[in-house]
Design a protein around this motif. Sequence first.
Motif, PDB file in Angstrom:
ATOM      1  N   PHE A   1       0.688  -1.167   0.187  1.00  0.00           N
ATOM      2  CA  PHE A   1       0.141  -0.143   0.119  1.00  0.00           C
ATOM      3  C   PHE A   1       0.766   1.326   0.056  1.00  0.00           C
ATOM      4  O   PHE A   1       0.485   2.148  -0.693  1.00  0.00           O
ATOM      5  N   ALA A   2       1.818   1.324   0.858  1.00  0.00           N
ATOM      6  CA  ALA A   2       2.630   2.392   0.747  1.00  0.00           C
ATOM      7  C   ALA A   2       3.221   2.920  -0.447  1.00  0.00           C
ATOM      8  O   ALA A   2       4.231   3.877  -0.818  1.00  0.00           O
ATOM      9  N   LEU A   3       3.572   1.732  -1.329  1.00  0.00           N
ATOM     10  CA  LEU A   3       4.186   2.118  -2.676  1.00  0.00           C
ATOM     11  C   LEU A   3       3.024   2.659  -3.574  1.00  0.00           C
ATOM     12  O   LEU A   3       3.549   2.802  -4.897  1.00  0.00           O
ATOM     13  N   GLY A   4       1.805   2.815  -3.111  1.00  0.00           N
ATOM     14  CA  GLY A   4       0.764   3.313  -4.101  1.00  0.00           C
ATOM     15  C   GLY A   4      -0.047   1.952  -4.710  1.00  0.00           C
ATOM     16  O   GLY A   4      -0.764   2.555  -5.673  1.00  0.00           O
ATOM     17  N   ALA A   5       0.024   1.052  -4.188  1.00  0.00           N
ATOM     18  CA  ALA A   5      -0.875  -0.005  -4.794  1.00  0.00           C
ATOM     19  C   ALA A   5      -2.185  -0.040  -4.170  1.00  0.00           C
ATOM     20  O   ALA A   5      -2.452   0.524  -3.019  1.00  0.00           O
TER      21      ALA A   5
END
Lengths: 291, 251
Positions: free
Chosen positions: A180-184
Amino acid sequence: MGVLQDANRKQIAGRRRLDFALHLLFVAATSVGVVVLMALLVDILIDGASRLQPDLFNQYPSRRASQAGMKSAIVGSLYMLVIMAPLSFVLGVGAAIYLEEYAPKNRLTRLIQLNISTLAGVPSIVYGILGLAIFVRAMQLDRSLLAGALTMTLLVLPIIIVSSQEAIRAVPRSRREASFALGANKWQTVARAVLPSAFPGILTGVILAMSRAIGETAPLVMIGAMTYVAFLPNDLLDSFTVMPIQIYNWIARPQAEFRELAAAGIVVLLAVLLLMNFAAILLRNKYNKKV
Amino acid sequence: MQTLIEISNLNLYYSSVHALKNVSLSIPEKAITAFIGPSGCGKSTLLRTMNRMNDMIPGTRIEGKLTIGGTDIYSNEVDVETLRKKVGMVFQQPNPFPKSIYDNIAYGPRLHGIRNKKQLDEIVESSLRAAALWDEVKDHLKRSALSISGGQQQRLCIARALAVNPDILLMDEATSALDPISTLKIEELTQELKNRYTIVMVTHNMHQAARVSDQTAFFLNGEVVEHADTEKLFSNPSDQRTEDYISGRFG
């Protein structure tokens, strides 16, 4: 008094005896299971060895024991597996993903969860009744291969959902956070970070559920899978039989030769089950090593 | 120094817990800002509001404003995936995926649609170089990311965050699970990175804040007690509670 001397020697000796006695008890408990299984296997092998021949796989069932085989039953089981496996995989894993990753954590979800866990323990005959009512009667699929496979799909679905959920839940939260933190988004995270880690567990659950279905008799008897099928099903709506039903049929006959046939059939069925469980173990080890 | 992140009157509630109380803070661009304070003081919570990781915790409610480069990140026009691409995060425990080193770095770019092998190769190399890990792993990029040491894993996670080309890097106690040498390496790395990125770090190690940061904010019970240049905050704090904390009287 020295450091290694203890006033409670007697007590210690007593505890040690208890430890030893329990050790024996646990070994005995394990042995019971192993011995019973071995006895069963040996007994069946002795009875059925003479019939474990190509004819068993090549011949259709017959009134004459000397000519009877279980070709249609083996093929029937196989066909059922081929229909059931992808269907129950998609539905079961899909439901597990929804419940673990998407569903809000509220009372309704908990109720659904409770229901599924309960369904996993419902006697298989109940699924047979359900299958009879829905697939055979309401949908008018008759006593067909499709009706049987759908009924079996219902039977294994809760097992697959529960085991897949456990596999998904075992994936650490930190992996989801990293994704999530990578923008997924949710699906990207599920597909790329969660499922790859959960896959061995899911697959193991699916295979074990399949092997349960292969050995089931009751629901198929209920929907009326035939016991005397001297042909291979040509399409989904043909009638069919499966290994356990064929075995059941042979056992029920009075002649001794049929009992030998049944024993041989059981050996084949057990071999298939062992093979499937072995495949599950292999798959799990393979994926565990890769990580 | 130009302000990049502007927080004004921010309140955050976890269900009934008032975790952040009227926080206002300006965080400068291309510098390191450290958040210090005792456990449970809200410093990690504030960090997680900046990339909206708190969104995922049910029952979280936020009031007030948090802008990055002038945009309110809690407004409806902001799409959270794009925000997280611009605001990278490194966690307390190294959390590489159980994939190869290469695939870990390529994870982010692939999410955002980069498929070209050559382009991915370039991103992997430049990200690993930026995280000072390239020389150690360049010969075995296909190896599992779980096979390298904890300190290397954490630098891999930094490289992974850099691979999607963020402006801001949030570090949530990123060295607390590491040995002193790995910690030192990451501290040195942050000094390199601050030329290109705005770094906000949470640390429970005051010495680390003093060593690496340009500005420091001291948190207590969900409030920002004091926010100043690091040198000033540690040598001449203006609040008694700050002084008590940095001189080790509590926390």
